[in-house]
Scaffold this active site. Structure first.
Site, short mmCIF file in Angstrom:
data_model
loop_
_atom_site.label_atom_id
_atom_site.label_comp_id
_atom_site.label_asym_id
_atom_site.label_seq_id
_atom_site.Cartn_x
_atom_site.Cartn_y
_atom_site.Cartn_z
N LYS A 147 -31.19 20.76 -40.75
CA LYS A 147 -32.34 20.15 -40.07
C LYS A 147 -32.25 18.63 -40.16
O LYS A 147 -31.93 18.07 -41.22
CB LYS A 147 -33.64 20.65 -40.72
CG LYS A 147 -34.91 20.25 -39.97
CD LYS A 147 -36.14 20.87 -40.62
CE LYS A 147 -37.42 20.48 -39.90
NZ LYS A 147 -38.63 21.01 -40.59
N SER A 180 -41.85 23.17 -37.34
CA SER A 180 -41.06 22.08 -36.79
C SER A 180 -39.57 22.38 -36.76
O SER A 180 -38.83 21.74 -36.02
CB SER A 180 -41.30 20.80 -37.60
OG SER A 180 -40.87 20.97 -38.94
N SER A 200 -43.11 25.29 -41.48
CA SER A 200 -41.99 24.94 -40.58
C SER A 200 -40.68 25.68 -40.80
O SER A 200 -39.77 25.57 -39.99
CB SER A 200 -41.71 23.45 -40.66
OG SER A 200 -42.69 22.77 -39.93
N1 GLN Z 1 -47.05 22.86 -38.05
C1 GLN Z 1 -47.48 22.19 -39.24
C2 GLN Z 1 -47.74 20.74 -38.93
O1 GLN Z 1 -47.64 20.38 -37.82
C3 GLN Z 1 -46.47 22.34 -40.33
C4 GLN Z 1 -45.27 21.52 -40.13
C5 GLN Z 1 -44.27 21.64 -41.25
O2 GLN Z 1 -44.28 22.59 -42.04
N2 GLN Z 1 -43.44 20.63 -41.36
O3 GLN Z 1 -48.03 19.95 -39.78
#
Ligand code: GLN
Length: 499
Positions: free
Chosen positions: A78, A153, A177
């Site tokens: 990532k 994400s 994410s």
């Molecule tokens: N979807 C969540 C956010 O937008 C979690 C994102 C994540 O785990 N990095 O904050």
């Protein structure tokens, strides 16, 4: 040997010299060149570095050196993890072309284990989002249906696994994410206990919640990767100085007889797609057949988890992202030698940050401002304690907790991008785990009858008891595999519609 094999099978084939690490890496680069124009899982490919690493592993194997089980197995990283001299953008324009001068601890451990890092995967900008649509470099497409999101994400990491572009990937999970992308792509993702995997070199979004973890197509593969990346690191002050539980042995045990599994009342029912609830219940029935005891538990404060998360995460992000000031990293806009440093900073941030990142910085600075600090940030921290207490109470009655990972299957690209609240609701079932710092796993439990898209099953375990997730996940996966007769990705019309 096929690119559709699992990482542990690739490891066996490498050990038996049925294939070389160089051949295996090339097979994956071939697949990437075939499908990634449609999937867009990768932001950067490091063919040269990957092949050099593969060559090195082949040389050591030929010389009879003892190698780590994943030596020579390819991986997708990532783009939020630093890798020395390799572009690390975090999906943001503000870091375009930035090449970090150091490796994250996760990358150091991967390199030491001989894992072959193919490249960097797409993500929502600075990991803020649930669909990968917030990437400054365009969305990733779900390999099950290219018109749908791959989750976020870490949508790039999950999509790379589902499209057979890599057998292993690294994700990061601040509010879901790793797990939500795994759920909507039919893959496996694990958010380890907070402090279980070093955050050194993970570009910070919300430091008290961020955690890197393993992603793969099977529970055992995630366990093998977990074993490689976990462990104490003096470079991360929140790293836990304790032995890593034996997650590989747990994944292989396949015995949940007598285990107590708690269904969280608050993480089901209204708001969950019918097919998601049905597949979740079918998986519970499998666990009963395997001899597990099912109990229902109540976690009343989970109701406030999402609201508290959207105060804590933006607050920490507003502080963390202040380092992108046009002076030390990446982009610089408007530097004509006349404008003040402040003007250049403003222009750079205006041009370099996307809408969602700006929204969170504004929310966070507001929540932390002196007149509101106690009312917003302070209250959110209290809710966090209450959520942790809910988990502590629940774990007195059971060994692990379970729920659907995400309330719906993969939605259409564009469907929720104009509605931040609808987007935030995707993480309703994953956020409590981050708030309490415990571990969570998502594995596929079937296809929803409405749309034939994968459904995720979430397993949550107490802090530093990550092995319990692998134990239950491994047993459930084996039971479902024998019921279906083939792995879930074999049901996917993978890239049937690709041009
Ligand atoms: N979807 C969540 C956010 O937008 C979690 C994102 C994540 O785990 N990095 O904050």
């Amino acid at each position: 040997m096929s690119i559709r094999d699992n990482a542990w099978q690739m490891s066996d084939a490498l050990n038996n010299k049925e294939i070389s690490a160089v051949e295996l890496a090339n097979d994956h680069f071939d697949q990437i060149s075939k499908v990634d124009k449609d999937v867009h899982a990768f932001l950067y490919l490091d063919k040269e570095g990957a092949l050099a690493q593969a060559k090195e592993v082949d040389k050591k194997r030929a010389a009879g050196e003892k190698l780590s089980p994943l030596a020579g197995v390819p991986l997708a990283l990532k783009d939020v993890m630093t890798q020395r001299d390799i572009p690390t953008t975090c999906g943001s324009k503000i870091l375009e072309n930035w090449r970090p001068p150091y490796d994250s601890t996760v990358v150091t451990k991967l390199k030491d284990a001989g894992v072959v890092i193919l490249g960097k995967t797409n993500m929502d900008e600075f990991a803020m989002g649930s669909s990968t649509e917030n990437s400054a470099y365009g969305p990733t497409h779900n390999p099950w249906d290219l018109s749908r999101i791959p989750g976020g994400s870490g949508g790039g990491s999950a999509a790379s696994l589902a499209a057979f572009e890599a057998p292993l990937a690294i994700g990061t999970d601040t509010g879901g994410s790793i797990r939500q992308p795994a759920a909507v792509t039919g893959t496996v993702g694990v958010k380890p206990t907070y402090g279980g995997v070093s955050r050194y070199g993970l570009v910070a979004f919300s430091s008290s919640l961020d955690q890197a973890g393993p992603c793969a197509r099977t529970v055992l593969d995630t366990a093998l990767l977990h074993q490689v990346i976990a462990g104490y690191d003096p470079k991360d002050s929140t790293s836990i100085n304790q032995a890593v539980p034996d997650v590989v042995a747990a994944a292989k045990k396949l015995d949940v007889k007598g285990m107590k599994i708690g269904i969280v009342k608050q993480l089901s029912g209204d708001g969950y797609q019918k097919g998601v609830s049905n597949k979740f219940n079918d998986a519970i029935a499998e666990l009963v057949k395997l001899g597990a005891e099912i109990v229902e538990v109540s976690c009343p404060n989970f109701e406030y988890a999402l609201a508290a998360y959207y105060l804590i995460a933006p607050s920490e992000c507003s502080s963390n992202l202040a380092r992108f000031d046009s002076i030390r990293f990446g982009l610089r806009v408007g530097d004509d030698g006349v404008k003040s440093a402040e003007e250049v900073m403003n222009l750079t941030r205006q041009a370099g940050f996307g809408r969602e990142v700006k929204r969170r910085i504004i929310l966070g600075t507001y929540a932390l401002s002196s007149g509101y600090y106690d009312a917003y940030y302070g209250s959110a921290q209290k809710v966090r304690t209450l959520i942790k207490q809910d988990f502590d109470n629940a774990f007195t009655k059971c060994d692990v907790l379970v729920s659907p990972t995400a309330p719906t299957t993969a939605f259409k690209i564009g469907e929720k991008s104009e509605d931040p609240l609808a987007m935030y609701l995707n993480d309703i079932a994953t956020i409590p785990v981050n708030m309490a710092g415990i571990g969570g796993m998502s594995l596929p439990c079937g296809l929803a009858e409405e749309d034939n898209l994968p459904v995720g099953f979430q397993i949550m375990a107490p802090a530093m008891k990550d092995d319990r997730m692998y134990l239950v996940g491994g047993a459930l996966e084996a039971a479902l595999l024998s019921k279906w007769g083939k792995p879930i990705l074999d049901f996917a019309p993978i890239l049937a519609g690709s041009k």
